[in-house]
Enzyme design. Structure first.
Site, PDB file in Angstrom:
ATOM      1  N   LYS A 110       0.837  -1.234  -0.035  1.00 21.49           N
ATOM      2  CA  LYS A 110       0.022   0.019  -0.118  1.00 21.49           C
ATOM      3  C   LYS A 110       0.743   1.253   0.086  1.00 21.49           C
ATOM      4  O   LYS A 110       2.063   1.192   0.578  1.00 21.49           O
ATOM      5  CB  LYS A 110      -0.910   0.037   1.175  1.00 21.49           C
ATOM      6  CG  LYS A 110      -2.227   0.878   0.971  1.00 21.49           C
ATOM      7  CD  LYS A 110      -3.115   0.080   0.387  1.00 21.49           C
ATOM      8  CE  LYS A 110      -4.484   0.603   0.082  1.00 21.49           C
ATOM      9  NZ  LYS A 110      -5.347   0.251  -0.360  1.00 21.49           N
TER      10      LYS A 110
HETATM   11  P1  NAD Z   1     -13.091   7.113  -2.879  1.00 27.55           P
HETATM   12  O1  NAD Z   1     -12.204   8.150  -2.665  1.00 27.55           O
HETATM   13  O2  NAD Z   1     -13.393   6.991  -4.365  1.00 27.55           O
HETATM   14  O3  NAD Z   1     -14.506   7.390  -2.103  1.00 27.55           O
HETATM   15  C1  NAD Z   1     -14.490   7.431  -0.855  1.00 27.55           C
HETATM   16  C2  NAD Z   1     -16.115   7.910  -0.518  1.00 27.55           C
HETATM   17  O4  NAD Z   1     -16.125   8.159   0.842  1.00 27.55           O
HETATM   18  C3  NAD Z   1     -16.366   9.460  -0.988  1.00 27.55           C
HETATM   19  O5  NAD Z   1     -17.447   9.460  -1.573  1.00 27.55           O
HETATM   20  C4  NAD Z   1     -16.217  10.086   0.169  1.00 27.55           C
HETATM   21  O6  NAD Z   1     -17.036  11.434   0.167  1.00 27.55           O
HETATM   22  C5  NAD Z   1     -16.763   9.413   1.289  1.00 27.55           C
HETATM   23  N1  NAD Z   1     -16.493   9.621   2.786  1.00 27.55           N
HETATM   24  C6  NAD Z   1     -15.172   9.869   3.059  1.00 27.55           C
HETATM   25  N2  NAD Z   1     -15.140  10.135   4.778  1.00 27.55           N
HETATM   26  C7  NAD Z   1     -16.678   9.935   4.652  1.00 27.55           C
HETATM   27  C8  NAD Z   1     -17.521   9.901   6.096  1.00 27.55           C
HETATM   28  N3  NAD Z   1     -16.999  10.235   7.401  1.00 27.55           N
HETATM   29  N4  NAD Z   1     -18.742   9.663   6.017  1.00 27.55           N
HETATM   30  C9  NAD Z   1     -19.313   9.325   4.833  1.00 27.55           C
HETATM   31  N5  NAD Z   1     -18.722   9.276   3.503  1.00 27.55           N
HETATM   32  C10 NAD Z   1     -17.501   9.552   3.482  1.00 27.55           C
HETATM   33  O7  NAD Z   1     -12.671   5.852  -2.270  1.00 27.55           O
HETATM   34  P2  NAD Z   1     -12.932   4.375  -2.756  1.00 27.55           P
HETATM   35  O8  NAD Z   1     -11.728   3.945  -3.588  1.00 27.55           O
HETATM   36  O9  NAD Z   1     -14.326   4.055  -2.774  1.00 27.55           O
HETATM   37  O10 NAD Z   1     -12.510   3.596  -1.255  1.00 27.55           O
HETATM   38  C11 NAD Z   1     -13.357   3.616  -0.179  1.00 27.55           C
HETATM   39  C12 NAD Z   1     -12.736   2.446   0.807  1.00 27.55           C
HETATM   40  O11 NAD Z   1     -12.792   1.398   0.126  1.00 27.55           O
HETATM   41  C13 NAD Z   1     -11.656   2.661   1.487  1.00 27.55           C
HETATM   42  O12 NAD Z   1     -11.352   2.276   2.552  1.00 27.55           O
HETATM   43  C14 NAD Z   1     -10.557   1.799   0.198  1.00 27.55           C
HETATM   44  O13 NAD Z   1      -9.377   1.507   0.961  1.00 27.55           O
HETATM   45  C15 NAD Z   1     -11.557   0.755   0.263  1.00 27.55           C
HETATM   46  N6  NAD Z   1     -11.303  -0.082  -1.049  1.00 27.55           N
HETATM   47  C16 NAD Z   1     -11.348   0.600  -2.360  1.00 27.55           C
HETATM   48  C17 NAD Z   1     -11.154  -0.328  -3.399  1.00 27.55           C
HETATM   49  C18 NAD Z   1     -10.985   0.169  -4.664  1.00 27.55           C
HETATM   50  O14 NAD Z   1     -11.025  -0.708  -5.720  1.00 27.55           O
HETATM   51  N7  NAD Z   1     -11.231   1.382  -5.083  1.00 27.55           N
HETATM   52  C19 NAD Z   1     -11.076  -1.852  -3.413  1.00 27.55           C
HETATM   53  C20 NAD Z   1     -10.792  -2.421  -1.745  1.00 27.55           C
HETATM   54  C21 NAD Z   1     -11.164  -1.431  -0.849  1.00 27.55           C
END
Ligand code: NAD
Length: 420
Positions: A110
């Protein structure tokens, strides 16, 4: 190991707490325990960048490769002002366990840069990304460490990483990142894969409890890559999505939100706020509303000892990494809430990243049907294997997933032996 005591809000402590329980159940010996819990390599880099106004700023960047026994490090790159080394450590370890749970040939990595992309121009973001990549050039590569998008990074950022790496090695290397644009060697289905995976494992969970999609109310926290794509899939599959939030606002409609219309709204507004098809609600309160499935898909530490007793869902499907703290786990288990743990629930993203890496190496690209069928097969097998392991060892799904993953990585480590 870290010397400070357990801190509920520290993601690495949260990882180690679960690791300890699983390792004890597996009777892992002390030496192997140390090998598996200790990150293989931790790199901190200074990222000096010329800003648009001519000033010079230095950003802090990290890359952690947690374990490489089963293959190259694989894991996202995160941009946020809150990034810490302990967070990146935890996320790297979770990637090791996640890849092992769904049995794909990667280790865990990461990266993160301490920055606020909302306050940076495109040019500044590009220069930060390229300088960070150049600083890490010796440890990256399709056989070494393969990045992907995570919080606040996307396919455009991956294109910059890929191009910078390729310029340094003097030929185009598409397999150094996944989650890149389709015309640069990306895979169809990657963008929606994590959300789709959440829906697939939830399908398995509701069938375990004889629930129907139509009568299942879903609340989703986060409307970024994971949350919005999960919402779309739940909605299109007939679930009733009653609540959605992003960082600025929450929405609640007990009769169901029209997710297709909300996606339209967000294309313009860039936030869920102001959507006419639901009532506004505070994001924190939304987590505590009655529902069948709660999908935290935003960030770590959203369900903690401070609010766990207020959660009213039957199933928690962890779209985000580390959304539930170990102390909250205990409260949810006592309430008989069924948790589909992050290292299983959100493994759809890394699974299609694996497909992308395979396709890049073959130079032969699959169609959407092939990608989605193979994703469905891996996620379904992952869920069923963890559920069977949980039943066999009389542990909950979280500990079962950790046990399965640790067992697989330990097996590979023993087979390879320790190089001296
Ligand atoms: P992203 O940046 O695309 O989206 C994050 C979202 O969360 C946004 O809509 C933001 O406004 C919202 N957010 C942030 N803090 C918040 C809060 N306190 N309350 C409500 N909403 C909130 O990120 P992502 O890629 O969707 O990742 C989200 C999570 O999923 C992370 O933990 C990431 O590590 C995990 N993840 C992502 C992927 C991937 O393929 N992108 C894969 C596995 C895990």
């Amino acid at each position: 190991m870290r010397e400070s005591g357990f801190n509920e809000d520290n993601p690495f402590d949260a990882m180690v707490a679960r690791f300890d329980v699983a390792a004890k159940k597996l009777k892992l010996d002390e030496g192997l325990y140390q090998v598996l819990v200790t990150p293989d390599r931790e790199i901190g880099v200074a990222v000096p960048v010329q800003m648009d106004d001519g000033s010079l700023r230095v950003f802090k960047g990290y890359r952690v490769q947690h374990n490489l026994a089963r293959g190259p490090a694989k894991g996202g790159l995160r941009y946020s002002p809150d990034v810490t080394l302990d967070e990146i450590r935890a996320l790297a370890a979770w990637m090791t366990w996640k890849c092992a749970v769904v049995n794909i040939p990667f280790g865990g990595g990461k990266g993160g840069i301490v920055c606020d992309p909302a306050r940076l121009s495109q040019g500044e973001l590009e220069r930060i990304t390229r300088r960070y990549t150049a600083s890490l050039i010796d440890v990256l590569g399709p056989e070494r460490d393969v990045m992907a998008p995570d919080v606040n990074t996307d396919e455009r950022v991956m294109a910059w990483v890929m191009d910078t790496y390729s310029m340094h090695v003097r030929h185009t290397v598409t397999g150094v990142v996944t989650g890149k644009p389709l015309d640069l060697g990306g895979s169809v289905g990657r963008h929606g894969a994590t959300g789709r995976g959440c829906k697939i494992v939830t399908d398995r969970a509701i069938s375990r409890f004889n629930m129907s999609r139509e009568n299942t109310k879903v609340i989703i926290q986060g409307f970024g890559n994971v949350g919005s794509m999960a919402a779309r899939d739940f909605y299109e599959s007939g679930y009733s999505v009653v609540g959605i939030s992003d960082v600025s606002s929450g929405l609640y409609n007990p009769s169901g939100i029209d997710v297709a219309r909300l996606l339209e709204h967000c294309r313009e507004a860039k936030t869920v706020a102001g959507f006419a098809g639901a009532d506004p609600i505070d994001g924190k309160d939304l987590l505590e509303q009655r529902c069948d499935v709660l999908v935290p898909a935003a960030t770590e530490n959203q369900i903690t000892s401070r609010n766990a007793d207020l959660i009213k869902a039957k199933i928690v499907c962890e779209g985000a990494n580390g959304p539930t703290t170990p102390m909250a786990d205990q409260v949810l288990f006592d309430k008989k809430i069924f948790i589909i743990p992050d290292i299983l629930a959100n493994a759809g993203g890394v699974t299609v990243s694996y497909f992308e890496w395979v396709q890049d190496r073959m130079g032969y690209f699959w169609n959407a049907r092939t990608v989605n069928e193979r994703l469905e097969e891996i996620m379904t097998n992952g869920f069923d294997t963890v559920a069977a392991y949980a039943d066999q060892h009389q542990v909950n799904m979280r500990i079962a997933a950790y046990m399965l993953a640790i067992d697989r990585v330990a097996f590979t480590t023993r087979e390879r032996g320790i190089y001296a």
